[in-house]
Scaffold this motif. Structure first.
Motif, PDB file in Angstrom:
ATOM      1  N   HIS A  96       0.849  -1.195   0.000  1.00  9.36           N
ATOM      2  CA  HIS A  96       0.000   0.000   0.000  1.00  9.36           C
ATOM      3  C   HIS A  96       0.887   1.248   0.000  1.00  9.36           C
ATOM      4  O   HIS A  96       1.057   1.903   1.024  1.00  9.36           O
ATOM      5  N   ASP A 101      -2.878   2.304  -6.097  1.00  9.74           N
ATOM      6  CA  ASP A 101      -2.665   0.853  -5.961  1.00  9.74           C
ATOM      7  C   ASP A 101      -4.002   0.109  -5.855  1.00  9.74           C
ATOM      8  O   ASP A 101      -4.139  -1.003  -6.355  1.00  9.74           O
ATOM      9  N   PHE A 102      -5.016   0.749  -5.233  1.00 16.72           N
ATOM     10  CA  PHE A 102      -6.330   0.098  -5.172  1.00 16.72           C
ATOM     11  C   PHE A 102      -6.913  -0.074  -6.565  1.00 16.72           C
ATOM     12  O   PHE A 102      -7.573  -1.074  -6.864  1.00 16.72           O
ATOM     13  N   TRP A 106      -8.098  -3.381  -8.616  1.00 18.62           N
ATOM     14  CA  TRP A 106      -9.366  -3.533  -9.338  1.00 18.62           C
ATOM     15  C   TRP A 106      -9.122  -3.967 -10.777  1.00 18.62           C
ATOM     16  O   TRP A 106      -9.871  -4.771 -11.321  1.00 18.62           O
ATOM     17  N   VAL A 120     -12.926  -6.178  -0.244  1.00 13.23           N
ATOM     18  CA  VAL A 120     -11.753  -5.550   0.369  1.00 13.23           C
ATOM     19  C   VAL A 120     -12.038  -5.383   1.856  1.00 13.23           C
ATOM     20  O   VAL A 120     -13.195  -5.206   2.260  1.00 13.23           O
ATOM     21  N   ALA A 122     -11.947  -2.896   4.516  1.00 10.48           N
ATOM     22  CA  ALA A 122     -11.878  -1.428   4.453  1.00 10.48           C
ATOM     23  C   ALA A 122     -12.299  -0.814   5.781  1.00 10.48           C
ATOM     24  O   ALA A 122     -13.039  -1.427   6.563  1.00 10.48           O
ATOM     25  N   HIS A 174      -4.814  -4.822   2.475  1.00  7.41           N
ATOM     26  CA  HIS A 174      -3.567  -4.068   2.657  1.00  7.41           C
ATOM     27  C   HIS A 174      -3.138  -4.324   4.104  1.00  7.41           C
ATOM     28  O   HIS A 174      -3.599  -3.632   5.022  1.00  7.41           O
ATOM     29  N   ARG A 179      -1.495   3.633   4.091  1.00  9.78           N
ATOM     30  CA  ARG A 179      -0.559   3.845   2.991  1.00  9.78           C
ATOM     31  C   ARG A 179       0.810   4.293   3.509  1.00  9.78           C
ATOM     32  O   ARG A 179       0.917   5.050   4.471  1.00  9.78           O
ATOM     33  N   THR A 359      -7.687  10.451  -2.534  1.00 11.14           N
ATOM     34  CA  THR A 359      -6.679   9.419  -2.796  1.00 11.14           C
ATOM     35  C   THR A 359      -5.249   9.916  -2.590  1.00 11.14           C
ATOM     36  O   THR A 359      -4.322   9.121  -2.644  1.00 11.14           O
TER      37      THR A 359
END
Length: 378
Positions: A96, A101-102, A106, A120, A122, A174, A179, A359
């Motif tokens: 991450h 990266d997400f 996908w 995921v 989350a 992750h 991140r 993001t």
């Protein structure tokens, strides 16, 4: 910059994408709300319908990555394992570090035909975010509060519900929990020294409890763990804004298929196994920085046309009445009408920037920035 590149960088194009995404997303969320009537009658039909409705939303972002920006992803993997991708349920462990990266995760799911049903782990705050968060709620996404005493039961219960899920899926985790940033890495390595764990150069320490409960809950349902290590060529640091501007990136993804039976069932042994996995991931990342490539055979799964077809369908559905309204508003010549249009344009501009900002790494979660004492209790 060529003409096409100039067109892709225009803000009006970005507004069109944003409008189509928001308008279609709210329509789909409304349809999902009505599908709740099916749950007590036919739960599996409810799930299958919502997988396809979910695809209508998430595939729009994948379309931006694959068709608008033209970003490619080369997978480095064992050809024998490659034959199984898309044909089995799998837990995907992805580093991450990048803003998109997400989206690469996908894209991986889409190219193997599993995007609609993929899951995921989350943070629960995302469940309240319109469109994507609401979509995730209807597809039985697993949400956590990042407080283990609260998550122990709720996450396990949510995972148990997936044992009879009718669609194939990738379950993305992750394990670092947040991140990567230099500040978070520094704190994470302080904890590593305190706990006597090996130092990681390119990752944060994995948070093992969520992974262990996922493996335990989905055992005999999920066939394997896909250990995925992502990087981008030429030391690029891709952003969602770059994708929206049509900038092409090239991702390299190293994927190892690890049969679930090879992962210990005992929590402590599973935790040690995951720490060892991240030491290996760190070594792979270091090798990539040194050589520019990952081990194993490079392959490029073909992109499928359905993300583009889906976007064109929704664009034709929601843009035509919008342009009709816009033309009639301009023809009216009313100062109040024009002022309202400018206000709507401004609000839309702010909305686009906010969606992109969610993001951005420097505006990411503060999770992982807390002091080391709190982390020692994780």
């Amino acid at each position: 910059m060529d003409l096409v590149g100039l067109l892709k960088s225009q803000f009006l194009c970005h507004l069109v994408f944003c409008y189509v995404f928001i308008a279609s997303g709210l329509i789909i969320n409304t349809i999902q709300l009505f599908t709740l009537l099916l749950w007590p009658i036919n739960k599996q039909l409810f799930r299958k319908i919502n997988c396809r409705l979910s695809y209508c939303i998430s595939s729009q972002l994948v379309m931006l990555l694959e068709w608008w920006s033209g970003t490619e992803c080369t997978i480095f993997t064992d050809p024998r394992a490659y034959l199984k991708y898309g044909k089995e349920n799998a837990i995907v462990v992805l580093n991450h570090k990048f803003e998109i990266d997400f989206l690469c995760g996908w894209s991986l799911s889409e190219r193997f035909g599993l995007l609609g049903g993929s899951k995921v782990l989350a943070k629960k705050e995302l469940a309240y975010v319109p469109i994507i968060g609401w979509m995730w709620y209807f597809t039985e996404m697993v949400f956590c509060s990042r407080k283990w005493e609260q998550d122990r039961k709720t996450v396990a219960t949510s995972l148990q519900h997936l044992r009879d899920y009718p669609e194939k899926y990738f379950f993305l985790i992750h394990c670092e929990g947040t991140r990567f940033t230099e500040k978070k890495h520094e704190i994470s390595m302080q904890v590593a020294r305190t706990k006597g764990l090996p130092r990681l150069k390119h990752h944060l320490l994995p948070r093992t409890k969520g992974f262990a409960i996922t493996v335990r809950s989905l055992r005999n349902v999920v066939s394997a763990v896909y250990d995925c290590t992502l990087n981008f060529r030429n030391n690029e640091n891709p952003t969602l804004l770059g994708v929206l501007n049509g900038k092409k990136y090239h991702a390299d993804l190293y994927v190892r298929r690890i049969p679930l039976e090879d992962i210990p069932e005992d929590d402590d042994k599973c935790s040690a196994w995951l720490h060892k996995l991240y030491q290996e991931k760190d070594a792979f990342q270091e090798e990539y920085y040194r050589t520019g490539t990952f081990p194993e055979t490079p392959m490029v799964p073909p992109r499928r046309p359905w993300t583009l077809v889906n976007w064109l369908f929704w664009a034709s559905l929601v843009l035509y009445p919008f342009f009709q309204f816009l033309v009639s508003m301009i023809r009216s010549g009313s100062s109040l009408t024009l002022a309202s249009f400018i206000l709507v344009f401004f609000v839309a501009s702010v909305g686009v920037r906010w969606m992109i900002g969610v993001t951005e790494i420097d505006k990411g979660s503060a999770y992982g920035n807390s002091d080391s004492k709190q982390k020692l209790n994780d």
